[in-house]
Design a protein around this motif. Structure first.
Motif, PDB file in Angstrom:
ATOM      1  N   ALA A  16       0.830  -1.006   0.118  1.00  0.00           N
ATOM      2  CA  ALA A  16      -0.100  -0.078  -0.085  1.00  0.00           C
ATOM      3  C   ALA A  16       0.950   1.241  -0.120  1.00  0.00           C
ATOM      4  CB  ALA A  16      -0.988  -0.058   1.291  1.00  0.00           C
ATOM      5  N   ASP A  17       2.112   1.369   0.541  1.00  0.00           N
ATOM      6  CA  ASP A  17       2.913   2.397   1.057  1.00  0.00           C
ATOM      7  C   ASP A  17       3.838   2.443  -0.072  1.00  0.00           C
ATOM      8  OD1 ASP A  17       1.037   2.929   3.017  1.00  0.00           O
ATOM      9  OD2 ASP A  17       2.689   2.017   4.747  1.00  0.00           O
ATOM     10  N   ILE A  18       4.415   1.581  -0.470  1.00  0.00           N
ATOM     11  CA  ILE A  18       5.463   1.666  -1.408  1.00  0.00           C
ATOM     12  C   ILE A  18       5.227   1.230  -2.727  1.00  0.00           C
ATOM     13  CG2 ILE A  18       8.065   1.037  -1.780  1.00  0.00           C
ATOM     14  CD1 ILE A  18       7.568   2.907   0.587  1.00  0.00           C
ATOM     15  N   ARG A  19       4.861  -0.115  -2.822  1.00  0.00           N
ATOM     16  CA  ARG A  19       4.749  -0.532  -4.249  1.00  0.00           C
ATOM     17  C   ARG A  19       3.748  -0.266  -5.225  1.00  0.00           C
ATOM     18  NH1 ARG A  19       4.210  -5.755  -2.343  1.00  0.00           N
ATOM     19  NH2 ARG A  19       6.472  -6.311  -2.675  1.00  0.00           N
ATOM     20  N   ALA A  20       2.520   0.210  -4.378  1.00  0.00           N
ATOM     21  CA  ALA A  20       1.518   0.808  -5.317  1.00  0.00           C
ATOM     22  C   ALA A  20       1.835   2.224  -5.686  1.00  0.00           C
ATOM     23  CB  ALA A  20       0.175   0.811  -4.495  1.00  0.00           C
ATOM     24  N   LYS A  21       2.590   2.910  -4.885  1.00  0.00           N
ATOM     25  CA  LYS A  21       2.959   4.429  -5.253  1.00  0.00           C
ATOM     26  C   LYS A  21       4.301   4.503  -6.009  1.00  0.00           C
ATOM     27  CE  LYS A  21       0.620   5.917  -1.157  1.00  0.00           C
ATOM     28  NZ  LYS A  21       1.009   6.683   0.161  1.00  0.00           N
ATOM     29  N   PHE A  22       5.185   3.656  -5.949  1.00  0.00           N
ATOM     30  CA  PHE A  22       6.501   3.859  -6.552  1.00  0.00           C
ATOM     31  C   PHE A  22       7.143   2.607  -7.408  1.00  0.00           C
ATOM     32  CE2 PHE A  22       6.185   5.695  -2.246  1.00  0.00           C
ATOM     33  CZ  PHE A  22       5.948   7.291  -2.605  1.00  0.00           C
ATOM     34  N   PHE A  23       6.340   1.508  -7.601  1.00  0.00           N
ATOM     35  CA  PHE A  23       6.828   0.569  -8.277  1.00  0.00           C
ATOM     36  C   PHE A  23       6.178   0.467  -9.700  1.00  0.00           C
ATOM     37  CE2 PHE A  23       9.843  -2.159  -5.615  1.00  0.00           C
ATOM     38  CZ  PHE A  23       9.867  -1.385  -4.862  1.00  0.00           C
ATOM     39  N   LYS A  24       5.248   1.568 -10.016  1.00  0.00           N
ATOM     40  CA  LYS A  24       4.537   1.434 -11.036  1.00  0.00           C
ATOM     41  C   LYS A  24       5.539   1.020 -12.485  1.00  0.00           C
ATOM     42  CE  LYS A  24       0.772   4.411  -9.158  1.00  0.00           C
ATOM     43  NZ  LYS A  24       0.274   5.711  -9.256  1.00  0.00           N
ATOM     44  N   GLY A  25       4.974   0.203 -13.463  1.00  0.00           N
ATOM     45  CA  GLY A  25       5.529   0.003 -14.417  1.00  0.00           C
ATOM     46  C   GLY A  25       7.226  -0.701 -14.385  1.00  0.00           C
ATOM     47  N   LEU A  26       7.419  -1.067 -13.296  1.00  0.00           N
ATOM     48  CA  LEU A  26       8.688  -1.913 -13.036  1.00  0.00           C
ATOM     49  C   LEU A  26       8.521  -3.308 -13.222  1.00  0.00           C
ATOM     50  CD1 LEU A  26      10.193   0.106  -9.924  1.00  0.00           C
ATOM     51  CD2 LEU A  26      10.039   0.341 -12.574  1.00  0.00           C
ATOM     52  N   ASP A  27       9.326  -3.880 -14.241  1.00  0.00           N
ATOM     53  CA  ASP A  27       9.113  -5.324 -14.412  1.00  0.00           C
ATOM     54  C   ASP A  27      10.108  -6.147 -13.744  1.00  0.00           C
ATOM     55  OD1 ASP A  27       8.481  -7.885 -15.698  1.00  0.00           O
ATOM     56  OD2 ASP A  27       8.896  -7.171 -17.521  1.00  0.00           O
ATOM     57  N   PHE A  28       9.797  -6.965 -12.985  1.00  0.00           N
ATOM     58  CA  PHE A  28      10.626  -8.069 -12.292  1.00  0.00           C
ATOM     59  C   PHE A  28      10.643  -9.491 -12.590  1.00  0.00           C
ATOM     60  CE2 PHE A  28      10.185  -4.385  -9.687  1.00  0.00           C
ATOM     61  CZ  PHE A  28      11.344  -4.017  -8.908  1.00  0.00           C
ATOM     62  N   ALA A  29       9.237  -9.716 -13.387  1.00  0.00           N
ATOM     63  CA  ALA A  29       9.000 -11.400 -13.714  1.00  0.00           C
ATOM     64  C   ALA A  29       9.578 -11.718 -14.811  1.00  0.00           C
ATOM     65  CB  ALA A  29       7.458 -11.442 -13.295  1.00  0.00           C
ATOM     66  N   GLY A  30       9.793 -10.666 -16.114  1.00  0.00           N
ATOM     67  CA  GLY A  30      10.284 -10.953 -17.269  1.00  0.00           C
ATOM     68  C   GLY A  30      11.130 -10.099 -17.982  1.00  0.00           C
ATOM     69  N   PRO A  31      11.639 -10.261 -18.889  1.00  0.00           N
ATOM     70  CA  PRO A  31      11.518 -11.376 -19.712  1.00  0.00           C
ATOM     71  C   PRO A  31      12.265 -12.581 -19.354  1.00  0.00           C
ATOM     72  CG  PRO A  31      12.879  -9.957 -20.817  1.00  0.00           C
ATOM     73  CD  PRO A  31      12.510  -9.180 -19.632  1.00  0.00           C
TER      74      PRO A  31
END
Length: 331
Positions: A16-31
């Motif tokens: 709620a406090d970090i990921r939803a606000k500051f991790f938008k568009g970051l890809d960790f699962a691929g390619p």
């Protein structure tokens, strides 16, 4: 969702406090197979996987960074960290929300460049470089400041790698035996932001930081946000701008910097007790929560193949000139 109640609560709060606000568009699962800038087995993956120590390292880095008067005035003129009145004039206090936003962006950057795909790491670096391009101005004493200045970039880089490595060495349950491996690897991050002639060992970084001493000072901005002046802070102990985090950051400083900020450690028994309590809290939280989701996704991504890591992260072409509004839209 983790089955451990503490881990589950932490995951909800981080989401709620970090990921939803500051991790938008970051890809960790691929390619699949993309190791990013570092990959598993790297010192950077190991150091950054301990999120509580990473956050403390960023707080320490921000503290020593601000001993450069130009950076103090950059923050005064361009950041949300100083609390401001209705006319936009800083009050001398830390804006807890603004400091938390700055910390959130920093966490996303150092998690993203460590564990994100190559494209994600490059995107983060472009965004930070673009923001630096907008930070230019003049100090009250008439000296200009420019976040693209190679000397500033070198100082800024040294403070960050020092903070992260020092927090790791002091507070990680099992710190790296060869900390210089981390310093060597981390140069990649500094070069991606446009840095050159960067220190690549613990000794070189310590020498670099101390070499800037003639140009450092405790500005009024810095003084208002540290030590006794934080006694009335409403920040919680673990938040930027709290007396405890201020103590933890100043306690990590090199001896010459502690003298500069008039740091007086408590008596040895109290000092050992405080450090032990902080060590226990940081490692207890890490052990209870385990690696964050982004780390686990990166492990799974890399396990599905084996790309060769990029050879260089240094920019190969000039960045486009963007306004601050355009840069903030990139984040």
């Amino acid at each position: 969702m983790p089955s451990n109640p503490i881990a589950a609560k932490f995951e909800r709060a981080f989401d709620a406090d970090i990921r939803a606000k500051f991790f938008k568009g970051l890809d960790f699962a691929g390619p699949e197979g993309d190791p990013g800038w570092f990959g598993p087995g790297s010192a950077v993956w190991y150091v950054h996987s301990h999120l509580p120590a990473l956050v403390l390292g960023l707080v320490g880095a921000a503290y020593i960074e601000g001993l450069d008067p130009s950076i103090s005035w950059m923050a005064y003129d361009h950041s949300r960290i100083p609390e401001r009145d209705e006319h936009g004039v800083p009050t001398g206090n830390v804006d807890v929300h603004g400091a938390t936003v700055r910390l959130g962006h920093s966490v996303s950057f150092f998690i993203g460049t460590a564990y994100g795909s190559t494209a994600t790491a490059e995107r983060l670096a472009r965004t930070v470089r673009a923001m630096h391009h907008t930070v230019k101005g003049t100090r009250p004493d008439g000296l200009p400041y420019d976040a693209d200045d190679p000397e500033w970039l070198r100082w800024n880089y040294a403070t960050v790698v020092w903070g992260l490595a020092t927090a790791h060495e002091r507070y990680h349950r099992r710190p790296l035996r060869d900390i210089d491996r981390y310093y060597r690897e981390f140069v990649r991050v500094g070069e991606a932001l446009g840095g050159t002639d960067l220190p690549a060992t613990k000794a070189e970084t310590a020498e670099c930081l101390e070499s800037y001493l003639p140009r450092l000072a405790v500005t009024p901005i810095k003084a208002f946000g540290t030590g006794p002046n934080l006694r009335d802070s409403e920040a919680k102990p673990w938040e930027p701008g709290s007396p405890f985090m201020d103590w933890a950051a100043r306690d990590m400083l090199p001896g010459w910097a502690q003298k500069l900020v008039l740091y007086r450690p408590p008596n040895p028994l109290v000092l050992r007790a405080r450090r032990a309590a902080l060590w226990t809290a940081l490692n207890g939280l890490h052990e209870a929560t385990g690696p964050i989701r982004e780390y686990r996704e990166a492990e799974s991504r890399v396990a599905k193949g084996a790309w060769a890591p990029v050879e260089s992260t240094a920019p190969t072409a000039p960045d486009p000139v963007l306004s601050r509004e355009e840069v903030e839209a990139m984040a």
